[in-house]
Design a protein around this motif. Sequence first.
Motif, short mmCIF file in Angstrom:
data_model
loop_
_atom_site.label_atom_id
_atom_site.label_comp_id
_atom_site.label_asym_id
_atom_site.label_seq_id
_atom_site.Cartn_x
_atom_site.Cartn_y
_atom_site.Cartn_z
N ASP A 56 0.84 -1.19 0.00
CA ASP A 56 0.00 0.00 0.00
C ASP A 56 0.88 1.24 0.00
N SER A 57 0.83 2.00 -1.08
CA SER A 57 1.67 3.19 -1.19
C SER A 57 1.30 4.25 -0.16
N LYS A 58 0.12 4.13 0.42
CA LYS A 58 -0.30 5.11 1.43
C LYS A 58 0.27 4.77 2.80
N GLU A 59 0.92 3.61 2.90
CA GLU A 59 1.46 3.18 4.18
C GLU A 59 2.99 3.21 4.15
N GLN A 60 3.55 4.25 3.58
CA GLN A 60 5.00 4.33 3.47
C GLN A 60 5.65 5.03 4.65
N ASP A 61 4.87 5.39 5.67
CA ASP A 61 5.46 5.90 6.89
C ASP A 61 6.24 4.77 7.56
N LYS A 64 4.91 3.07 10.83
CA LYS A 64 3.74 2.22 10.60
C LYS A 64 4.14 0.91 9.95
N SER A 132 10.35 0.83 1.33
CA SER A 132 9.61 2.04 1.67
C SER A 132 10.50 3.27 1.62
N LYS A 136 10.54 6.57 -1.64
CA LYS A 136 10.46 8.00 -1.33
C LYS A 136 11.44 8.82 -2.16
N TYR A 178 5.47 -3.53 -7.20
CA TYR A 178 4.80 -2.31 -6.73
C TYR A 178 4.42 -1.43 -7.91
N ASP A 182 0.95 0.10 -9.34
CA ASP A 182 0.81 1.54 -9.18
C ASP A 182 0.61 2.23 -10.53
#
Length: 332
Positions: A56-61, A64, A132, A136, A178, A182
């Motif tokens: 999930d690209s939205k979970e790259q923190d 987390k 991850s 970035k 990925y 994407d």
Amino acid sequence: MKERINWIDWGKVIAIYLVVLGHHLNRGTATDEILKNYIYAFHMPFFFFLSGYLFDSKEQDLKKIIIKGLKTLVLPYVFLNITVCIVLIPSFILSKHIPIDNLFYFLTADAAGTGGPSWFLICLFEVWIIASLILKLNTKIQILTLLICVLIAYTFPYHLWWRIDTCFAAIPFFIIGYYMRDKKLMPKFSSLGNLFFTILLGVITYWASLQTGYVNIYLREFGLYPYIYYILGFLGIMHLYFFCCLFKNYTSRILVIFSTGTIIIMGWHGISDFYLYSILKYFFPFLLGDSLLWSICFCVGSMFTLYFPIRFLQKRHPTLIGGRKSYARKPE
């Protein structure tokens, strides 16, 4: 229940079956060697690719990702390995062997242990973290970083604990997976097109595996022609993808259960092989065989012996296996 991505379910089940079969092909025959080389060309790369595809690209923190990895990868790794040792206590007693070496293998995620194939979970945890960070970066730096990962995979002279060196070999497959999702790059054809590419890429992958010989991403063994390893792996991945697309309109409850239970099969198929073979040997020796067909059927049986343990854990203790239930997945 929301619609699942059926080709992923098929892919996971077929790939985990190839893991089981690949570990069983140890008769030393030329047929076994050829089939094993073909399987090893892409079965584990497929899992890394698929993990990247579902990342999930939205979970790259990073925080987390680490927390999620500890819950969904590291905890199941610990659980699967401890339970394997517990289940094998009778054999340890009968053989009068105290498996101190297995403790070392467990602590270092070494595939030589009784739950050896679960090394993948620790390696994937590391891949999540590094990938991850890579994602970035800007595109040019990402490409350069991937080339550095490949260089490390090819040239690093040591095998490290916790599969850190294998991690660098796996990252390219993960990142490609990925971006295939994407950027919506996964090709979609009619059934006839899927059949054509299944056969075409299957023939190419098989021929290439004959040329390269034995490869193993875990050991970073890249065969006789190491610089085509990633091409071979990607061809094999797409070969399996097109094959699974042939069944994308078909699903079943059993398929979903095995798909969501792949890590259990990965960690426990060694003991299911051991006990199933022992039962056949002592109670039904007439069912034993030494042919490739027998090995294929035996591995199917070995997987099905894990059906009820998978269901039990999914229903009663999903936390121990990373929260994996036979849930629905969003459609593409």
